[in-house]
Write an enzyme that holds these catalytic residues in place. Sequence first.
Site, PDB file in Angstrom:
ATOM      1  N   CYS A 118      35.376 -35.266  34.822  1.00 39.27           N
ATOM      2  CA  CYS A 118      35.732 -36.525  35.500  1.00 39.27           C
ATOM      3  C   CYS A 118      37.243 -36.804  35.469  1.00 39.27           C
ATOM      4  CB  CYS A 118      34.965 -37.684  34.879  1.00 39.27           C
ATOM      5  SG  CYS A 118      34.877 -37.643  33.083  1.00 39.27           S
TER       6      CYS A 118
ATOM      7  N   HIS B 171      38.111 -44.469  34.376  1.00 37.86           N
ATOM      8  CA  HIS B 171      39.123 -43.799  33.554  1.00 37.86           C
ATOM      9  C   HIS B 171      40.514 -44.088  34.138  1.00 37.86           C
ATOM     10  CE1 HIS B 171      35.875 -41.877  31.605  1.00 37.86           C
ATOM     11  NE2 HIS B 171      36.022 -40.644  32.018  1.00 37.86           N
TER      12      HIS B 171
HETATM   13  N1  LIG Z   1      29.409 -40.048  32.515  1.00 33.78           N
HETATM   14  C1  LIG Z   1      30.432 -39.529  33.185  1.00 33.78           C
HETATM   15  O1  LIG Z   1      31.426 -40.201  33.505  1.00 33.78           O
HETATM   16  C2  LIG Z   1      30.407 -38.091  33.613  1.00 33.78           C
HETATM   17  C3  LIG Z   1      31.408 -37.640  34.462  1.00 33.78           C
HETATM   18  C4  LIG Z   1      31.426 -36.307  34.857  1.00 33.78           C
HETATM   19  C5  LIG Z   1      30.445 -35.468  34.414  1.00 33.78           C
HETATM   20  N2  LIG Z   1      29.466 -35.926  33.576  1.00 33.78           N
HETATM   21  C6  LIG Z   1      28.447 -34.981  33.141  1.00 33.78           C
HETATM   22  O2  LIG Z   1      27.214 -35.379  33.745  1.00 33.78           O
HETATM   23  C7  LIG Z   1      26.141 -35.094  32.845  1.00 33.78           C
HETATM   24  C8  LIG Z   1      25.334 -36.360  32.601  1.00 33.78           C
HETATM   25  O3  LIG Z   1      26.150 -37.333  32.001  1.00 33.78           O
HETATM   26  P1  LIG Z   1      25.666 -38.851  31.877  1.00 33.78           P
HETATM   27  O4  LIG Z   1      26.860 -39.587  31.449  1.00 33.78           O
HETATM   28  O5  LIG Z   1      24.911 -39.274  33.071  1.00 33.78           O
HETATM   29  O6  LIG Z   1      24.643 -38.751  30.635  1.00 33.78           O
HETATM   30  P2  LIG Z   1      23.434 -39.716  30.236  1.00 33.78           P
HETATM   31  O7  LIG Z   1      23.615 -41.087  30.752  1.00 33.78           O
HETATM   32  O8  LIG Z   1      23.276 -39.541  28.765  1.00 33.78           O
HETATM   33  O9  LIG Z   1      22.170 -39.075  30.970  1.00 33.78           O
HETATM   34  C9  LIG Z   1      21.636 -37.843  30.552  1.00 33.78           C
HETATM   35  C10 LIG Z   1      20.503 -37.432  31.490  1.00 33.78           C
HETATM   36  O10 LIG Z   1      20.078 -36.133  31.107  1.00 33.78           O
HETATM   37  C11 LIG Z   1      18.684 -36.136  30.864  1.00 33.78           C
HETATM   38  N3  LIG Z   1      18.374 -35.237  29.754  1.00 33.78           N
HETATM   39  C12 LIG Z   1      18.866 -35.266  28.493  1.00 33.78           C
HETATM   40  N4  LIG Z   1      18.297 -34.277  27.761  1.00 33.78           N
HETATM   41  C13 LIG Z   1      17.435 -33.635  28.585  1.00 33.78           C
HETATM   42  C14 LIG Z   1      16.548 -32.535  28.422  1.00 33.78           C
HETATM   43  N5  LIG Z   1      16.442 -31.893  27.261  1.00 33.78           N
HETATM   44  N6  LIG Z   1      15.814 -32.142  29.484  1.00 33.78           N
HETATM   45  C15 LIG Z   1      15.914 -32.776  30.671  1.00 33.78           C
HETATM   46  N7  LIG Z   1      16.721 -33.835  30.895  1.00 33.78           N
HETATM   47  C16 LIG Z   1      17.485 -34.239  29.856  1.00 33.78           C
HETATM   48  C17 LIG Z   1      18.364 -37.568  30.477  1.00 33.78           C
HETATM   49  O11 LIG Z   1      16.985 -37.773  30.709  1.00 33.78           O
HETATM   50  P3  LIG Z   1      16.092 -38.742  29.785  1.00 33.78           P
HETATM   51  O12 LIG Z   1      16.413 -40.143  30.209  1.00 33.78           O
HETATM   52  O13 LIG Z   1      14.709 -38.323  30.134  1.00 33.78           O
HETATM   53  O14 LIG Z   1      16.493 -38.456  28.383  1.00 33.78           O
HETATM   54  C18 LIG Z   1      19.279 -38.332  31.438  1.00 33.78           C
HETATM   55  O15 LIG Z   1      18.675 -38.398  32.699  1.00 33.78           O
HETATM   56  C19 LIG Z   1      26.793 -34.466  31.616  1.00 33.78           C
HETATM   57  O16 LIG Z   1      26.816 -33.071  31.766  1.00 33.78           O
HETATM   58  C20 LIG Z   1      28.189 -35.002  31.658  1.00 33.78           C
HETATM   59  O17 LIG Z   1      29.111 -34.172  30.981  1.00 33.78           O
HETATM   60  C21 LIG Z   1      29.431 -37.207  33.175  1.00 33.78           C
END
Ligand SMILES: NC(=O)c1ccc[n+]([C@@H]2O[C@H](COP(=O)([O-])OP(=O)(O)OC[C@H]3O[C@@H](n4cnc5c(N)ncnc54)[C@H](OP(=O)(O)O)[C@@H]3O)[C@@H](O)[C@H]2O)c1
Length: 358
Positions: A133, A258
């Site tokens: 990001c 950010h």
């Molecule tokens: N947040 C940001 O600003 C941002 C920016 C760029 C990239 N990213 C990337 O995007 C991804 C998600 O980030 P996020 O911030 O959205 O995280 P998050 O809010 O913690 O969401 C995680 C998601 O992954 C699922 N998940 C977790 N463990 C799993 C498993 N073992 N099997 C299947 N699904 C699983 C969760 O499902 P459940 O609800 O069922 O647990 C939830 O839907 C990461 O790789 C992160 O590095 C994030």
Amino acid sequence: MLRIAVVGATGAVGRECLTLLDDGIVPVGQVVPAASARSVGRDLAAEWGLSLPLAPLTAVEDLDPDAVDVAVLCAGAEVSRREAERLAAGGVLVVDNSSAFRMRPGVPLVVPQVNPGALADRPAGNLVSNPNCSTIQLVRALHPLHELAGLESVVVATYQAASGGGVRGLAELADGSARVLADPGAPPEEAGGEAGGEAGGRFGQPLPFNLVPEIGLQDETGLSHEERKLAREPRKILGLPELPVSATAVRVPVFHCHSEAVHIRLRRPVTAEAVEDALAATPGLRVYRRTQSPSYPMPRSVFARDEDRALVHVGRIRVEPEDPRAAALWVVADNLWVGAALNALQIVELAVKQGWLS
Ligand SMILES: NC(=O)c1ccc[n+]([C@@H]2O[C@H](COP(=O)([O-])OP(=O)(O)OC[C@H]3O[C@@H](n4cnc5c(N)ncnc54)[C@H](OP(=O)(O)O)[C@@H]3O)[C@@H](O)[C@H]2O)c1
């Protein structure tokens, strides 16, 4: 019509993917939400008031590659390492938000406004990576300046919001802040960690009313994981393999967006007007000129309107009076949209235009 899976649909990025698809960013025939087995049975359309054609939520390991054309993965690097290649081998174009494949040769790392040429051909492995990001907003501001006067080096300090820590990160900042306000004398560790969660919480340290200058683990040189990504990824996207990028990544107690203080050295001298004009002429950027008040964007105002959440905002534009090759900028963007969901769906949009998904 396009069939698209959103893996990690219950998370912070996944929810924004569904919201943007609901707004019609890419025309879709069906959206298949997937997450962990814990979430099966959740009705996200009802929970979030969505009207897009949403299939029942499935566990990611049950996602059938024949049922979708494209999958946007936003469930973390562990899930991507496990599932991305299975889906890609089944013919699905996978757009991965995690760090799992970003630096792998042959996997395009794409910001559509900066290096759309990386998607001139469908990748042989069916995998495309979405950058970090903080990288996305940085390269979107740097690219026009590289075209203007040639980038020689970059120094960046990031001020990263809690939403970068996902749903748990947002809850941790909200709950922890409420605890500090209720009992300002409590020790910080009692106010910071995730409610009922592991010690150190989502950010390793208490975030409310604090600054945490470490995002991800540090390596033997003292660089954090986030700082390493900020050094490597811009080189691949900008096609400048030798570009020196020095970063300090800091988590700040802000819910969304950010911010980055960016100092660059250019190959040719510039004026502040020329820098402003080059940025203002770039689609997708909003420039705050020195004559404006305020002459800078801020996270809360950027997050307040969808129109602004979709843009990269650049202000505090300066050129050193004694060194016309040294310029500085303040860059703000919504990490969940510009830094993740929107960039991923713009990659899908590009793939649709290329005719890969029809
Ligand atoms: N947040 C940001 O600003 C941002 C920016 C760029 C990239 N990213 C990337 O995007 C991804 C998600 O980030 P996020 O911030 O959205 O995280 P998050 O809010 O913690 O969401 C995680 C998601 O992954 C699922 N998940 C977790 N463990 C799993 C498993 N073992 N099997 C299947 N699904 C699983 C969760 O499902 P459940 O609800 O069922 O647990 C939830 O839907 C990461 O790789 C992160 O590095 C994030």
